[in-house]
Scaffold this active site. Structure first.
Site, PDB file in Angstrom:
ATOM      1  N   ASP A  27       0.082   6.382  -0.877  1.00 52.85           N
ATOM      2  CA  ASP A  27      -0.396   5.854   0.410  1.00 52.85           C
ATOM      3  C   ASP A  27      -1.530   4.850   0.227  1.00 52.85           C
ATOM      4  O   ASP A  27      -2.303   4.932  -0.724  1.00 52.85           O
ATOM      5  CB  ASP A  27      -0.862   7.029   1.286  1.00 52.85           C
ATOM      6  N   GLY A  28      -1.612   3.906   1.160  1.00 56.50           N
ATOM      7  CA  GLY A  28      -2.748   2.980   1.193  1.00 56.50           C
ATOM      8  C   GLY A  28      -2.411   1.524   0.895  1.00 56.50           C
ATOM      9  O   GLY A  28      -3.322   0.696   0.773  1.00 56.50           O
ATOM     10  N   GLY A  30      -1.000  -0.798   2.829  1.00 53.15           N
ATOM     11  CA  GLY A  30      -1.333  -1.698   3.929  1.00 53.15           C
ATOM     12  C   GLY A  30      -2.815  -1.979   3.970  1.00 53.15           C
ATOM     13  O   GLY A  30      -3.262  -3.138   4.062  1.00 53.15           O
ATOM     14  N   HIS A  44       2.408  -3.535  -0.494  1.00 52.10           N
ATOM     15  CA  HIS A  44       3.610  -2.808  -0.937  1.00 52.10           C
ATOM     16  C   HIS A  44       4.091  -3.392  -2.263  1.00 52.10           C
ATOM     17  O   HIS A  44       4.439  -2.671  -3.191  1.00 52.10           O
ATOM     18  CB  HIS A  44       4.735  -2.927   0.101  1.00 52.10           C
ATOM     19  N   SER A  72       9.151   7.397   4.353  1.00 57.48           N
ATOM     20  CA  SER A  72       9.363   8.651   5.078  1.00 57.48           C
ATOM     21  C   SER A  72      10.297   8.455   6.273  1.00 57.48           C
ATOM     22  O   SER A  72      10.530   7.327   6.724  1.00 57.48           O
ATOM     23  CB  SER A  72       8.022   9.209   5.572  1.00 57.48           C
ATOM     24  N   GLU A  74       9.544   9.204   9.183  1.00 54.47           N
ATOM     25  CA  GLU A  74       8.690   8.668  10.247  1.00 54.47           C
ATOM     26  C   GLU A  74       8.420   7.175  10.057  1.00 54.47           C
ATOM     27  O   GLU A  74       8.108   6.466  11.018  1.00 54.47           O
ATOM     28  CB  GLU A  74       7.368   9.448  10.307  1.00 54.47           C
ATOM     29  N   LEU A 138      12.780  11.792 -18.379  1.00 53.56           N
ATOM     30  CA  LEU A 138      12.090  12.070 -17.111  1.00 53.56           C
ATOM     31  C   LEU A 138      13.063  12.104 -15.925  1.00 53.56           C
ATOM     32  O   LEU A 138      13.896  11.217 -15.762  1.00 53.56           O
ATOM     33  CB  LEU A 138      11.051  10.960 -16.868  1.00 53.56           C
ATOM     34  N   ARG A 195      -2.100  12.798  -3.505  1.00 53.07           N
ATOM     35  CA  ARG A 195      -1.993  11.825  -2.424  1.00 53.07           C
ATOM     36  C   ARG A 195      -3.112  10.811  -2.574  1.00 53.07           C
ATOM     37  O   ARG A 195      -4.289  11.181  -2.609  1.00 53.07           O
ATOM     38  CB  ARG A 195      -2.076  12.473  -1.033  1.00 53.07           C
ATOM     39  N   ARG A 201      -3.549  15.026   4.316  1.00 52.69           N
ATOM     40  CA  ARG A 201      -2.375  15.622   4.968  1.00 52.69           C
ATOM     41  C   ARG A 201      -1.152  15.388   4.092  1.00 52.69           C
ATOM     42  O   ARG A 201      -1.179  14.576   3.160  1.00 52.69           O
ATOM     43  CB  ARG A 201      -2.160  15.049   6.372  1.00 52.69           C
ATOM     44  N   SER A 203       2.057  14.813   5.520  1.00 50.16           N
ATOM     45  CA  SER A 203       2.971  13.881   6.198  1.00 50.16           C
ATOM     46  C   SER A 203       4.457  14.206   5.987  1.00 50.16           C
ATOM     47  O   SER A 203       5.252  13.325   5.659  1.00 50.16           O
ATOM     48  CB  SER A 203       2.664  12.443   5.740  1.00 50.16           C
ATOM     49  N   GLU A 214      -0.714  22.733  -6.596  1.00 46.99           N
ATOM     50  CA  GLU A 214      -2.136  22.375  -6.564  1.00 46.99           C
ATOM     51  C   GLU A 214      -2.229  21.002  -5.903  1.00 46.99           C
ATOM     52  O   GLU A 214      -1.409  20.119  -6.186  1.00 46.99           O
ATOM     53  CB  GLU A 214      -2.710  22.322  -7.988  1.00 46.99           C
TER      54      GLU A 214
HETATM   55  C1  IPE Z   1       3.319   8.829   3.949  1.00 44.09           C
HETATM   56  O1  IPE Z   1       2.448   7.796   4.273  1.00 44.09           O
HETATM   57  C2  IPE Z   1       4.644   8.270   3.560  1.00 44.09           C
HETATM   58  C3  IPE Z   1       4.689   7.537   2.299  1.00 44.09           C
HETATM   59  C4  IPE Z   1       3.708   7.378   1.467  1.00 44.09           C
HETATM   60  C5  IPE Z   1       5.966   6.970   1.970  1.00 44.09           C
HETATM   61  P1  IPE Z   1       2.228   7.352   5.785  1.00 44.09           P
HETATM   62  O2  IPE Z   1       1.235   6.265   5.777  1.00 44.09           O
HETATM   63  O3  IPE Z   1       3.539   7.063   6.423  1.00 44.09           O
HETATM   64  O4  IPE Z   1       1.654   8.688   6.435  1.00 44.09           O
HETATM   65  P2  IPE Z   1       0.713   8.899   7.699  1.00 44.09           P
HETATM   66  O5  IPE Z   1       1.278   8.068   8.815  1.00 44.09           O
HETATM   67  O6  IPE Z   1      -0.655   8.454   7.293  1.00 44.09           O
HETATM   68  O7  IPE Z   1       0.766  10.358   7.949  1.00 44.09           O
HETATM   69  C1  IPE Z   2       2.242   3.622   1.831  1.00 40.42           C
HETATM   70  O1  IPE Z   2       1.315   2.706   2.287  1.00 40.42           O
HETATM   71  C2  IPE Z   2       3.634   3.055   1.711  1.00 40.42           C
HETATM   72  C3  IPE Z   2       4.542   3.474   2.782  1.00 40.42           C
HETATM   73  C4  IPE Z   2       4.288   4.377   3.685  1.00 40.42           C
HETATM   74  C5  IPE Z   2       5.833   2.831   2.829  1.00 40.42           C
HETATM   75  P1  IPE Z   2       1.113   2.424   3.825  1.00 40.42           P
HETATM   76  O2  IPE Z   2       2.076   1.378   4.250  1.00 40.42           O
HETATM   77  O3  IPE Z   2       1.191   3.679   4.615  1.00 40.42           O
HETATM   78  O4  IPE Z   2      -0.358   1.842   3.821  1.00 40.42           O
HETATM   79  P2  IPE Z   2      -1.558   2.267   4.775  1.00 40.42           P
HETATM   80  O5  IPE Z   2      -1.655   3.756   4.733  1.00 40.42           O
HETATM   81  O6  IPE Z   2      -1.238   1.760   6.134  1.00 40.42           O
HETATM   82  O7  IPE Z   2      -2.740   1.609   4.165  1.00 40.42           O
HETATM   83 MG    MG Z   3      -0.176   5.080   5.145  1.00 35.98          MG
END
Ligand code: IPE
Ligand code: IPE
Ligand code: MG
Length: 249
Positions: A27-28, A30, A44, A72, A74, A138, A195, A201, A203, A214
């Site tokens: 995550d992160g 964006g 990305h 995901s 979502e 792997l 994470r 969380r 998610s 863990e």
């Molecule tokens: C979780 O990240 C899904 C992936 C890393 C693929 P999100 O950015 O979608 O999760 P939320 O919205 O913060 O819960």
């Molecule tokens: C995780 O990064 C990648 C995917 C969920 C596809 P995000 O796109 O959720 O980036 P943030 O959390 O908004 O920074």
């Molecule tokens: Mg995110």
């Protein structure tokens, strides 16, 4: 991080206590891009380097299974333009990396509802699964169009269908039955869940499979996640006492 830091961390690692199954919520991306005034997609794209580095570290440490959350259920609620960019990035990355995936003896598996994935991307993923099916290095599970609740609903539907058809008897349903009907049927439970991105969380990721994992939450945004961060998570894991409900002397 420089090589010396890596070397020192590498020396602390206990190679007799490597988690068999590591799962990562990447995550992160964006936020990483927005911080430098770029479009989210830039993050990305950059995140692919962290994926490659995580795979290399997993091979180096002898981790059996690495499960990466790439998209995901979502995430289908995001703007069309971002979804399209992510699907295109997924298929081009698989295409570009397939040769190296095969050479590195990686067995690729995709977990999630592939029916929702655009045909071009789905075909690339299915081709990579077929091309790597005999590899025994792997196990790389890529979670795409994945949601843990949806996975459980699907498993329950398959099991109840089998009960109806007398393939399974109700009395014999146990945890193993559930395991066998999840997308992760061939993987063991998760030992370590990482994470990135600073959120505490899960998610809708691997709810059943992380029941005794863990948990390691890191602030670092996914495109900045390097070997150093992965090794730190492993060291953190090795400092935990896994009791599984029992009492340790
Ligand atoms: C979780 O990240 C899904 C992936 C890393 C693929 P999100 O950015 O979608 O999760 P939320 O919205 O913060 O819960
Ligand atoms: C995780 O990064 C990648 C995917 C969920 C596809 P995000 O796109 O959720 O980036 P943030 O959390 O908004 O920074
Ligand atoms: Mg995110």
């Amino acid at each position: 991080m420089n090589a010396i830091v890596h070397k020192n961390l590498g020396e602390i690692i206990d190679y007799s206590n490597i988690p068999s199954h590591v799962a990562i919520i990447m995550d992160g991306n964006g936020r990483w891009a927005r911080k430098i005034n770029k479009e989210r997609f830039f993050g990305h794209n950059r995140g692919i380097n962290s994926v490659k580095e995580s795979i290399d570290v997993s091979i180096e440490l002898g981790i059996e299974t690495l499960t990466l959350f790439a998209f995901s259920m979502e995430n289908w609620k995001r703007p069309k333009s971002e979804i399209n960019a992510l699907m295109t990035l997924l298929s081009s990355s698989i295409e570009n990396e397939l040769k190296s995936i095969i050479e590195n003896n990686i067995k690729l598996n995709v977990i999630g509802d592939l029916d929702l994935v655009p045909k071009k991307t789905r075909d690339k993923l299915l081709n990579a699964i077929i091309k790597t099916k005999n590899n025994d290095g792997l196990n790389l599970n890529l979670a795409v169009s994945y949601g843990a609740k949806q996975e459980l609903v699907r498993a329950i539907k398959i099991i109840s269908h089998k009960v109806k058809k007398n393939i399974i008897s109700e009395e014999n349903i146990d945890e193993e039955t559930i395991n066998e009907h999840l997308y992760t049927e061939n993987s063991k439970n998760v030992d370590l869940l990482i994470r990135t991105g600073g959120e505490f969380r899960v998610s809708n990721f691997l709810l059943w499979q992380i029941s005794y994992a863990e948990l390691n939450f890191q602030k670092v945004l996914w495109p900045d996640f390097k070997k150093y961060h992965f090794l730190n998570a492993i060291i953190d894991y090795q400092n935990r006492t896994r009791r599984f409900g029992k009492i340790h002397a």
